[in-house]
Structure formats: C-alpha cells, structure tokens
Design an enzyme around this catalytic site. Structure first.
Site, mmCIF file in Angstrom:
data_model
loop_
_atom_site.group_PDB
_atom_site.id
_atom_site.type_symbol
_atom_site.label_atom_id
_atom_site.label_comp_id
_atom_site.label_asym_id
_atom_site.label_seq_id
_atom_site.Cartn_x
_atom_site.Cartn_y
_atom_site.Cartn_z
ATOM 1 N N CYS A 83 0.850 -1.184 0.000
ATOM 2 C CA CYS A 83 0.000 0.000 0.000
ATOM 3 C C CYS A 83 0.884 1.232 0.000
ATOM 4 O O CYS A 83 1.880 1.294 0.729
ATOM 5 C CB CYS A 83 -0.897 -0.001 1.235
ATOM 6 S SG CYS A 83 -1.990 1.434 1.370
ATOM 7 N N HIS A 106 -10.200 1.544 1.416
ATOM 8 C CA HIS A 106 -9.616 2.815 1.839
ATOM 9 C C HIS A 106 -10.692 3.852 2.164
ATOM 10 O O HIS A 106 -10.531 4.663 3.080
ATOM 11 C CB HIS A 106 -8.724 3.392 0.728
ATOM 12 C CG HIS A 106 -7.279 3.051 0.871
ATOM 13 N ND1 HIS A 106 -6.552 3.313 2.014
ATOM 14 C CD2 HIS A 106 -6.408 2.487 0.001
ATOM 15 C CE1 HIS A 106 -5.292 2.920 1.846
ATOM 16 N NE2 HIS A 106 -5.182 2.410 0.636
ATOM 17 N N HIS A 159 -9.245 -3.300 -2.443
ATOM 18 C CA HIS A 159 -8.254 -2.522 -1.690
ATOM 19 C C HIS A 159 -8.621 -1.039 -1.672
ATOM 20 O O HIS A 159 -8.598 -0.392 -0.617
ATOM 21 C CB HIS A 159 -6.875 -2.737 -2.324
ATOM 22 C CG HIS A 159 -5.746 -2.057 -1.628
ATOM 23 N ND1 HIS A 159 -4.725 -2.744 -0.999
ATOM 24 C CD2 HIS A 159 -5.430 -0.747 -1.471
ATOM 25 C CE1 HIS A 159 -3.861 -1.898 -0.479
ATOM 26 N NE2 HIS A 159 -4.266 -0.669 -0.758
ATOM 27 N N GLU A 160 -8.965 -0.496 -2.837
ATOM 28 C CA GLU A 160 -9.271 0.936 -2.917
ATOM 29 C C GLU A 160 -10.614 1.275 -2.286
ATOM 30 O O GLU A 160 -10.758 2.320 -1.640
ATOM 31 C CB GLU A 160 -9.225 1.406 -4.377
ATOM 32 C CG GLU A 160 -7.862 1.265 -5.034
ATOM 33 C CD GLU A 160 -6.743 1.909 -4.236
ATOM 34 O OE1 GLU A 160 -6.962 2.967 -3.616
ATOM 35 O OE2 GLU A 160 -5.632 1.352 -4.226
#
Length: 220
Positions: free
Chosen positions: A131, A177, A173-174
């Site tokens: 990351c 966030h 993953h995004e």
C-alpha cells in the site's frame, strides 16, 4: 466498513477547501501515511461537494500521483481528502507466469465514486499486497476472487461491473480505503515482510514458499 471506523467530521465546505488548496499548490501532494486519522475514517460520500471542473482536476492530479508512486490505485483519503473517490489503473508489464497465477490482466484507467462491492461465489485466494500509505511493507491478504462493484462515474452515471483476479483485488483494496480499512486489517500478520525481504525471498508467483517458511495459513 470497519466497526471501529467513524464518519469523517469534515464538512462539505472543508472538503472543498482542502481540495482547492491541493489543486492550487502546483505540486504533486505527498501521500498520507498510516497513523493519520484520515485513513481510519469513513470518507464522505460524494454528493456535489466539488464542481465538475474541480472534480476532473482532482482526478487528473490523483492519476499523476498514482503514476509517480508508482501504484495501481489511489484513494482520496491518501491525499488527506476524506471523500469517497478513488482512481485505478494497472498497465504494468508483469512476468507471464506471475500474471497467470495471480489472474493479473491490464486494468484500464477509471475513477469511481461512492463504491461498494459484494463478493461473488468462488475461491478466496491469498497473495501479497502493499500500500502506498504503508511504505516499505507487504503482507498476504485473502480476498474474494470475484466481486460485483457498484459505483458512480464522475459524470454521475451509476455503474455495476464484475471484476475478477487481480482487478478484483485492486477494487477491494481501494474501496476499503474509503471506509477506513487498510489492507493490514485483513492481512495474515505472520506474513508481514519488508519490500527488500519480499524481493529477495517471497516474490514467487504464489505464496506457498512464504506460508511454509513464515508459518501462516497453515490450515489451508
């Protein structure tokens, strides 16, 4: 959404002001690192806090930051902006064997607003992830191999797309966030490695050697 993540306390005006300051600076902003509260908050859903021109400028800036890093995704909170916006793109050249094992295919650039995903039936592979907001480290993360993503495009149109393989990993993953989740929250912590150790020892197409030598996911 993480049960510990609280919604951002940024007002729409403060979000707008933060974006204006970043755009006016004339330089690529620094990527926020783990420990900054903005990465642990639920970002505000996009609902017109920015005009079309400002939104377009921010997306262009985020794409430039992502390319410079380099990375395959960047979320607005990683620039200190608690807004549900992320950019994604994977055009890196990858060894064919690695690409085949990881299901990694090129991902054309796109920006997504207010995304959410639903896992689809199938396998839950584990691979190493890094990351841009956790400099110098990687860890193995098990994620659904396919997901259905619901999101808005910058023009306001709603999209629903299915992603599989490495593209599904990037999407998850995004999106995480934007809900105060870092990949370390989902990682096998015994797999944690520095980038240097990963390159020297664990960069095989799969994680079988690392899991055996480091002692994680032993029951799978």
């Amino acid at each position: 959404m993480s049960p510990d993540a609280k919604p951002t306390d940024f007002s729409p005006a403060r979000i707008h002001e933060t974006v204006q300051q970043i755009l006016a600076a004339g330089v690529l902003p620094t990527i926020v690192q783990a420990g900054d509260p903005v990465l642990r908050q639920v970002a505000a859903p996009f609902n017109g806090q920015l005009g079309d021109a400002e939104l377009g400028q921010l997306i262009d800036l985020m794409r430039s930051v992502m390319h410079k890093a380099p990375g395959v995704g960047l979320a607005a909170p990683q620039l200190g902006i608690p807004l549900q916006l992320a950019v994604l793109e994977d055009q890196f050249e990858v060894d064919p064997e690695v690409a085949a094992v990881r299901g990694r295919e090129p991902l054309p650039f796109f920006a997504m607003l207010n995304p959410s995903y639903q896992p689809l039936p199938g396998n839950t592979p584990a691979f190493y992830e890094g990351c841009l907001s956790v400099n110098g480290l990687q860890a193995a993360v098990s994620r659904p191999g396919s997901v259905r993503l619901d999101f808005l495009l910058p023009d306001g149109s709603r999209q629903e797309r299915v992603f599989s393989g490495w593209q599904a990993r990037i999407v998850q993953h995004e999106t995480d966030h934007l809900h105060g989740i870092l990949y370390l929250d989902r990682a096998e912590l015994r797999s944690l490695t520095t980038n240097a150790e990963y390159a020297a020892r664990w960069s095989q197409p799969d994680i079988s050697l690392a899991r055996r030598e480091l002692g994680f996911l032993a029951g799978d």
